[in-house]
Design an enzyme around this catalytic site. Structure first.
Site, PDB file in Angstrom:
ATOM      1  N   ARG A  51     -26.586  18.497   4.666  1.00 17.87           N
ATOM      2  CA  ARG A  51     -25.487  18.507   3.688  1.00 17.87           C
ATOM      3  C   ARG A  51     -24.466  19.602   4.005  1.00 17.87           C
ATOM      4  NH1 ARG A  51     -25.685  20.854  -1.986  1.00 17.87           N
ATOM      5  NH2 ARG A  51     -23.780  20.088  -2.995  1.00 17.87           N
ATOM      6  N   HIS A  55     -20.598  18.738   4.762  1.00 23.26           N
ATOM      7  CA  HIS A  55     -19.535  19.191   3.862  1.00 23.26           C
ATOM      8  C   HIS A  55     -18.556  20.116   4.563  1.00 23.26           C
ATOM      9  CE1 HIS A  55     -21.140  18.041  -0.352  1.00 23.26           C
ATOM     10  NE2 HIS A  55     -21.604  17.213   0.561  1.00 23.26           N
ATOM     11  N   HIS A 177     -28.599   9.448   3.497  1.00 22.85           N
ATOM     12  CA  HIS A 177     -29.182   9.638   2.171  1.00 22.85           C
ATOM     13  C   HIS A 177     -30.680   9.332   2.172  1.00 22.85           C
ATOM     14  CE1 HIS A 177     -25.297   9.458  -0.464  1.00 22.85           C
ATOM     15  NE2 HIS A 177     -25.600  10.685  -0.084  1.00 22.85           N
ATOM     16  N   TRP A 193     -33.340   9.142  -2.921  1.00 16.59           N
ATOM     17  CA  TRP A 193     -32.911   7.791  -2.581  1.00 16.59           C
ATOM     18  C   TRP A 193     -34.051   6.962  -2.000  1.00 16.59           C
ATOM     19  CZ3 TRP A 193     -29.847  12.062  -2.196  1.00 16.59           C
ATOM     20  CH2 TRP A 193     -28.554  11.985  -2.735  1.00 16.59           C
ATOM     21  N   THR A 194     -35.048   7.623  -1.435  1.00 15.85           N
ATOM     22  CA  THR A 194     -36.157   6.922  -0.794  1.00 15.85           C
ATOM     23  C   THR A 194     -37.485   7.542  -1.219  1.00 15.85           C
ATOM     24  OG1 THR A 194     -36.225   8.343   1.181  1.00 15.85           O
ATOM     25  CG2 THR A 194     -34.689   6.458   1.226  1.00 15.85           C
ATOM     26  N   ASP A 201     -35.147   7.512   8.292  1.00 16.58           N
ATOM     27  CA  ASP A 201     -35.366   6.151   8.766  1.00 16.58           C
ATOM     28  C   ASP A 201     -34.340   5.241   8.090  1.00 16.58           C
ATOM     29  OD1 ASP A 201     -36.283   5.940   6.143  1.00 16.58           O
ATOM     30  OD2 ASP A 201     -38.404   5.772   6.700  1.00 16.58           O
ATOM     31  N   ASP A 223     -23.214   4.598  -3.429  1.00 14.40           N
ATOM     32  CA  ASP A 223     -24.183   3.834  -2.644  1.00 14.40           C
ATOM     33  C   ASP A 223     -24.003   2.342  -2.901  1.00 14.40           C
ATOM     34  OD1 ASP A 223     -25.549   6.186  -1.673  1.00 14.40           O
ATOM     35  OD2 ASP A 223     -26.574   6.310  -3.609  1.00 14.40           O
TER      36      ASP A 223
END
Length: 264
Positions: A51, A55, A177, A193-194, A201, A223
């Protein structure tokens, strides 16, 4: 090495291979990579390092060649922009590496930390070279140049087209993400998110397309908007089906992002 231009996946993959085969890391880079790996083994801070680099680089404006991967994010007021909430912790972690390898500039180190983080989490090998020029304080960028997670595809295009990306690259980059989670005190959103947020992956794309959404997982407006237009949704579907295609496209797009405003 020049940034990979917008083009076919095959061309991008060839460029990535060519750079990987011919670029020999310096002693300082090897040392920094080793220290970053030691850090990641001791502290799973890989997502925030990705991140930080994003950014910093994501402030680039191709029209006037301002912003980009120059470490201006380490200065006020840029580090205090709303989109950068929580990133002071990341700059402090990078400083521990910088203190041990002072010959590497901040701009290079921020991007290297991200590259190593993606690889450490099982993602693709991303070509990298030293030589970015560190920004000075007067080169901080204005607020509002980074993506707003509450917005739709028109906003994403405004932000990423300004940097020089196309829809395919926007979708590929969104796949990062797969790493990390949102924090309410930073973005107003909370959750991962996962299911495995320390594994890089193609799960992000699979979750976006899941017929039965997992209520414990996060899906931001930015998203879901990837499914709104055919020029983006087709890549979501392809990356969900083919992780190697995603890895190739991601590596090329990340390389381009990590060099924005540099090596011209």
């Amino acid at each position: 090495m020049s940034c990979i231009p917008c083009g076919s996946a095959a061309a991008a993959a060839k460029a990535v291979v060519a750079v990987s085969d011919t670029t020999m890391p310096s002693k300082a880079e090897v040392q920094a990579r080793g220290l970053l790996i030691d850090l990641y083994r001791a502290k799973p801070c890989m997502p925030i390092m990705v991140r930080l680099a994003w950014h910093d680089a994501g402030t680039f404006c191709a029209k006037d060649n301002t912003g980009g991967a120059n470490a201006s994010i380490r200065f006020e007021p840029e580090i205090s922009h709303g989109a950068n909430a929580g990133l002071t912790a990341a700059t402090q972690l990078v400083q521990t590496i910088k203190d041990k390898v002072p010959e590497i500039g901040y701009a290079d180190l921020y991007q290297l930390a991200s590259v190593v983080a993606v690889e450490f989490c099982g993602g693709p090998s991303i070509p990298f070279r030293l030589g970015r020029k560190d920004a000075v304080e007067k080169e901080v960028t204005p607020d509002g140049r980074l993506p707003d997670a509450k917005q739709g595809h028109e906003h994403l295009r405004d932000i990423f087209y300004r940097m020089g990306f196309v829809d395919r690259e926007i979708v590929a980059l969104s796949g990062a993400h797969a790493l990390g989670r949102a924090h309410a005190d930073r973005s107003g959103f909370d959750g991962a998110w996962t299911k495995e947020p320390l594994v890089f992956d193609n799960a992000y794309f699979k979750e976006l397309l899941a017929k039965e959404a997992d209520p414990s997982l996060l899906k931001l407006p930015s998203d879901l908007t990837l499914l709104d237009t055919p020029s983006m949704s087709k890549w979501v579907k392809l990356y969900a089906e083919d992780e190697q295609l995603f890895f190739r496209d991601y590596a090329a797009a990340h390389l381009k992002l990590s060099e924005l405003g540099q090596f011209q």
